[in-house]
Design a protein around this motif. Structure first.
Motif, PDB file in Angstrom:
ATOM      1  N   PRO A  99      10.546   0.842 -14.545  1.00  7.74           N
ATOM      2  CA  PRO A  99      11.475   1.759 -13.879  1.00  7.74           C
ATOM      3  C   PRO A  99      12.916   1.448 -14.274  1.00  7.74           C
ATOM      4  O   PRO A  99      13.218   0.354 -14.764  1.00  7.74           O
ATOM      5  N   PRO A 100      13.830   2.374 -14.054  1.00  7.55           N
ATOM      6  CA  PRO A 100      15.247   2.131 -14.340  1.00  7.55           C
ATOM      7  C   PRO A 100      15.776   0.922 -13.565  1.00  7.55           C
ATOM      8  O   PRO A 100      15.305   0.613 -12.473  1.00  7.55           O
ATOM      9  N   ALA A 101      16.777   0.259 -14.129  1.00  4.88           N
ATOM     10  CA  ALA A 101      17.368  -0.915 -13.491  1.00  4.88           C
ATOM     11  C   ALA A 101      17.903  -0.584 -12.101  1.00  4.88           C
ATOM     12  O   ALA A 101      17.861  -1.421 -11.191  1.00  4.88           O
ATOM     13  N   MET A 102      18.396   0.636 -11.925  1.00  2.00           N
ATOM     14  CA  MET A 102      18.946   1.014 -10.625  1.00  2.00           C
ATOM     15  C   MET A 102      17.876   0.982  -9.539  1.00  2.00           C
ATOM     16  O   MET A 102      18.136   0.557  -8.402  1.00  2.00           O
ATOM     17  N   LEU A 103      16.664   1.400  -9.870  1.00  2.00           N
ATOM     18  CA  LEU A 103      15.589   1.383  -8.879  1.00  2.00           C
ATOM     19  C   LEU A 103      15.152  -0.050  -8.592  1.00  2.00           C
ATOM     20  O   LEU A 103      14.885  -0.409  -7.441  1.00  2.00           O
ATOM     21  N   LYS A 104      15.073  -0.873  -9.638  1.00  2.00           N
ATOM     22  CA  LYS A 104      14.749  -2.281  -9.431  1.00  2.00           C
ATOM     23  C   LYS A 104      15.798  -2.931  -8.532  1.00  2.00           C
ATOM     24  O   LYS A 104      15.477  -3.730  -7.643  1.00  2.00           O
ATOM     25  N   GLY A 105      17.069  -2.581  -8.760  1.00  2.00           N
ATOM     26  CA  GLY A 105      18.132  -3.109  -7.915  1.00  2.00           C
ATOM     27  C   GLY A 105      18.018  -2.637  -6.476  1.00  2.00           C
ATOM     28  O   GLY A 105      18.359  -3.370  -5.535  1.00  2.00           O
ATOM     29  N   GLY A 151      -1.217  -0.194 -22.426  1.00  2.00           N
ATOM     30  CA  GLY A 151      -1.582  -0.758 -21.128  1.00  2.00           C
ATOM     31  C   GLY A 151      -0.496  -0.553 -20.093  1.00  2.00           C
ATOM     32  O   GLY A 151      -0.382  -1.318 -19.126  1.00  2.00           O
ATOM     33  N   GLN A 152       0.300   0.514 -20.279  1.00  2.00           N
ATOM     34  CA  GLN A 152       1.472   0.721 -19.441  1.00  2.00           C
ATOM     35  C   GLN A 152       1.111   0.949 -17.971  1.00  2.00           C
ATOM     36  O   GLN A 152       1.727   0.366 -17.071  1.00  2.00           O
ATOM     37  N   ALA A 153       0.128   1.786 -17.724  1.00  2.00           N
ATOM     38  CA  ALA A 153      -0.235   2.105 -16.340  1.00  2.00           C
ATOM     39  C   ALA A 153      -0.698   0.861 -15.591  1.00  2.00           C
ATOM     40  O   ALA A 153      -0.272   0.599 -14.461  1.00  2.00           O
ATOM     41  N   GLN A 154      -1.565   0.090 -16.227  1.00  2.00           N
ATOM     42  CA  GLN A 154      -2.076  -1.120 -15.590  1.00  2.00           C
ATOM     43  C   GLN A 154      -0.965  -2.144 -15.377  1.00  2.00           C
ATOM     44  O   GLN A 154      -0.877  -2.785 -14.324  1.00  2.00           O
ATOM     45  N   GLY A 155      -0.089  -2.274 -16.371  1.00  2.00           N
ATOM     46  CA  GLY A 155       0.994  -3.234 -16.255  1.00  2.00           C
ATOM     47  C   GLY A 155       1.966  -2.882 -15.153  1.00  2.00           C
ATOM     48  O   GLY A 155       2.341  -3.735 -14.345  1.00  2.00           O
ATOM     49  N   LEU A 156       2.379  -1.616 -15.098  1.00  2.00           N
ATOM     50  CA  LEU A 156       3.319  -1.182 -14.069  1.00  2.00           C
ATOM     51  C   LEU A 156       2.699  -1.289 -12.691  1.00  2.00           C
ATOM     52  O   LEU A 156       3.365  -1.669 -11.718  1.00  2.00           O
ATOM     53  N   ASN A 157       1.413  -0.976 -12.590  1.00  2.00           N
ATOM     54  CA  ASN A 157       0.730  -1.081 -11.309  1.00  2.00           C
ATOM     55  C   ASN A 157       0.755  -2.519 -10.792  1.00  2.00           C
ATOM     56  O   ASN A 157       0.947  -2.760  -9.597  1.00  2.00           O
ATOM     57  N   VAL A 159       2.917  -5.170 -11.787  1.00  2.00           N
ATOM     58  CA  VAL A 159       4.217  -5.815 -11.578  1.00  2.00           C
ATOM     59  C   VAL A 159       5.142  -5.037 -10.646  1.00  2.00           C
ATOM     60  O   VAL A 159       6.161  -5.582 -10.191  1.00  2.00           O
ATOM     61  N   PHE A 160       4.812  -3.790 -10.336  1.00  2.00           N
ATOM     62  CA  PHE A 160       5.706  -3.001  -9.486  1.00  2.00           C
ATOM     63  C   PHE A 160       4.986  -2.462  -8.253  1.00  2.00           C
ATOM     64  O   PHE A 160       5.256  -2.887  -7.139  1.00  2.00           O
ATOM     65  N   ASP A 161       4.015  -1.562  -8.440  1.00  2.00           N
ATOM     66  CA  ASP A 161       3.348  -0.924  -7.295  1.00  2.00           C
ATOM     67  C   ASP A 161       2.677  -1.941  -6.374  1.00  2.00           C
ATOM     68  O   ASP A 161       2.990  -2.026  -5.180  1.00  2.00           O
ATOM     69  N   GLN A 162       1.722  -2.671  -6.926  1.00  2.00           N
ATOM     70  CA  GLN A 162       0.964  -3.602  -6.102  1.00  2.00           C
ATOM     71  C   GLN A 162       1.841  -4.727  -5.578  1.00  2.00           C
ATOM     72  O   GLN A 162       1.644  -5.205  -4.458  1.00  2.00           O
ATOM     73  N   ILE A 164       5.027  -4.549  -4.732  1.00  2.00           N
ATOM     74  CA  ILE A 164       5.790  -4.036  -3.589  1.00  2.00           C
ATOM     75  C   ILE A 164       4.901  -3.929  -2.351  1.00  2.00           C
ATOM     76  O   ILE A 164       5.275  -4.345  -1.255  1.00  2.00           O
ATOM     77  N   VAL A 165       3.705  -3.378  -2.541  1.00  2.00           N
ATOM     78  CA  VAL A 165       2.791  -3.196  -1.403  1.00  2.00           C
ATOM     79  C   VAL A 165       2.428  -4.536  -0.774  1.00  2.00           C
ATOM     80  O   VAL A 165       2.482  -4.705   0.444  1.00  2.00           O
ATOM     81  N   HIS A 166       2.055  -5.492  -1.610  1.00  2.00           N
ATOM     82  CA  HIS A 166       1.626  -6.786  -1.088  1.00  2.00           C
ATOM     83  C   HIS A 166       2.792  -7.621  -0.567  1.00  2.00           C
ATOM     84  O   HIS A 166       2.692  -8.257   0.483  1.00  2.00           O
ATOM     85  N   ALA A 167       3.905  -7.622  -1.294  1.00  2.00           N
ATOM     86  CA  ALA A 167       5.031  -8.467  -0.914  1.00  2.00           C
ATOM     87  C   ALA A 167       5.650  -8.060   0.417  1.00  2.00           C
ATOM     88  O   ALA A 167       6.071  -8.914   1.203  1.00  2.00           O
ATOM     89  N   PHE A 168       5.692  -6.756   0.685  1.00  2.00           N
ATOM     90  CA  PHE A 168       6.348  -6.287   1.904  1.00  2.00           C
ATOM     91  C   PHE A 168       5.359  -5.884   3.000  1.00  2.00           C
ATOM     92  O   PHE A 168       5.751  -5.341   4.024  1.00  2.00           O
ATOM     93  N   GLY A 169       4.081  -6.151   2.769  1.00  2.00           N
ATOM     94  CA  GLY A 169       3.084  -5.862   3.803  1.00  2.00           C
ATOM     95  C   GLY A 169       2.865  -4.389   4.049  1.00  2.00           C
ATOM     96  O   GLY A 169       2.624  -3.967   5.184  1.00  2.00           O
ATOM     97  N   MET A 170       2.924  -3.590   2.967  1.00  2.00           N
ATOM     98  CA  MET A 170       2.717  -2.159   3.120  1.00  2.00           C
ATOM     99  C   MET A 170       1.229  -1.847   3.263  1.00  2.00           C
ATOM    100  O   MET A 170       0.365  -2.688   3.013  1.00  2.00           O
ATOM    101  N   ARG A 171       0.940  -0.619   3.652  1.00  2.00           N
ATOM    102  CA  ARG A 171      -0.434  -0.234   3.962  1.00  2.00           C
ATOM    103  C   ARG A 171      -1.232   0.185   2.734  1.00  2.00           C
ATOM    104  O   ARG A 171      -2.400  -0.174   2.573  1.00  2.00           O
ATOM    105  N   SER A 172      -0.625   0.988   1.865  1.00  2.00           N
ATOM    106  CA  SER A 172      -1.363   1.551   0.727  1.00  2.00           C
ATOM    107  C   SER A 172      -0.387   2.076  -0.303  1.00  2.00           C
ATOM    108  O   SER A 172       0.816   2.183  -0.044  1.00  2.00           O
ATOM    109  N   GLN A 173      -0.915   2.412  -1.476  1.00  2.00           N
ATOM    110  CA  GLN A 173      -0.064   2.991  -2.514  1.00  2.00           C
ATOM    111  C   GLN A 173      -0.854   3.985  -3.347  1.00  2.00           C
ATOM    112  O   GLN A 173      -2.053   3.831  -3.578  1.00  2.00           O
TER     113      GLN A 173
END
Length: 227
Positions: A99-105, A151-157, A159-162, A164-173
Motif C-alpha cells: 500500500p502507499p506510504a501514507m496508508l502505512k503511516g 505471490g503478491q496477494a498472499q504476501g500482502l495478505n 504482512v498487511f491484512d492478517q 492488522i486483524v491479529h495485531a489489533f484484535g479485529m474480528r474478520s477481514q
C-alpha cells in the motif's frame, strides 16, 4: 449504532481512501461503497487521506513505548472521527507490492496510537479496532496473472491484512482485488467492478444488521439491504 430504515439495527463504516488523484478508480470505489451503505440505512465516514493532507510520519513522541506519549492533533482528530465504527474499509492502489506510504503511516499513527507492543503480540482487542471488521479494496495496473506469479496477494495478505486483524484484535477481514486498472479502463469492466463493490458493501451491512449466522442461514438478507 443507528437504526436503519429497514427496521433493523444498523452500523457505522469508516472508509479510509488513499489515492492522490480525485478522478481515480479508487475514488469511484470509495464512492460506490459509501452510496451502498447509505442506501442500506447505515452511516459512513469517509476519510480521504490525500485530500486532508494527512502526515504519515510517526513522531518520536508518538511512539507507544515512549513514557507519556503525546499525539498530534491530527491523530486525535482522526481517532475521534472513526471511533465507534463497526467496519474499517481500506481503499488503495498497490505500489511496488505494498500500500502507499501514507496508508502505512495512517496505520502507524492512528490505528496504533497508544497500543503497546505486548498488546499486539497478545492479540489484545484495542479500543478502536477490537472486534471490528476489516474490508479492503486494492487496485493494481498489473495483470492478475503477473501479480499471482509474484505471490503478491498472499504476501500482502500476510504482512498487511492478517497482521492488522491479529495485531489489533479485529474480528474478520475480506479483500477485493482489482487488477489491470489503467487509464482508459473499459467502461463495462469498470461498471462490473463497481457492482462488486456495491454487493460487498450490502453484504457487510447485512452482516452488521443481522449477524453472520443469520446471513449464512438466509443469504437473501443481502438483497433486503439493497432495497
Amino acid at each position: 449504532m443507528v437504526v436503519a430504515e429497514h427496521g433493523v439495527t444498523g452500523g457505522r463504516h469508516a472508509v479510509i481512501l488513499c489515492h492522490p488523484d480525485p478522478a481515480s478508480f479508487n475514488h469511484a470505489i470509495a464512492g460506490a461503497y459509501c452510496d451502498a451503505v447509505r442506501a442500506a440505512g447505515q452511516e459512513v465516514v469517509l476519510r480521504d487521506l490525500y485530500a486532508a493532507g494527512f502526515d504519515p510520519v510517526l513522531k518520536a513522541a508518538e511512539r507507544p513505548t515512549t513514557v507519556a506519549a503525546a499525539y498530534g492533533q491530527d491523530v486525535l482528530d482522526e481517532v475521534d472521527a472513526i471511533s465507534g465504527c463497526d467496519v474499517f474499509v481500506l481503499v488503495y492502489p498497490i505500489w511496488f507490492g505494498t500500500p502507499p506510504a501514507m496508508l502505512k503511516g495512517y496505520v502507524e499513527r492512528v490505528f496504533g496510537a497508544g497500543v503497546q507492543p505486548e498488546a499486539l503480540q497478545g492479540r489484545v482487542r484495542t479500543d478502536l479496532l477490537g472486534g471490528k471488521r476489516l474490508v479492503s479494496f486494492s487496485t493494481s495496473a498489473a495483470s492478475k496473472i503477473w501479480l499471482d506469479e509474484q505471490g503478491q496477494a498472499q504476501g500482502l495478505n500476510s504482512v498487511f491484512d492478517q497482521y492488522i486483524v491479529h495485531a489489533f484484535g479485529m474480528r474478520s477481514q475480506e479483500h477485493r482485488r482489482f487488477a489491470h486498472i489503467v487509464p482508459g479502463l473499459n467502461a463495462r469492466f469498470a461498471d462490473q467492478y463497481l457492482r462488486e463493490v456495491t454487493v460487498q458493501a450490502q453484504r457487510t451491512c447485512a452482516q452488521i444488521a443481522f449477524g453472520d449466522e443469520a446471513l449464512l442461514a438466509d443469504p437473501a438478507l443481502v438483497t433486503r439491504m439493497a432495497r
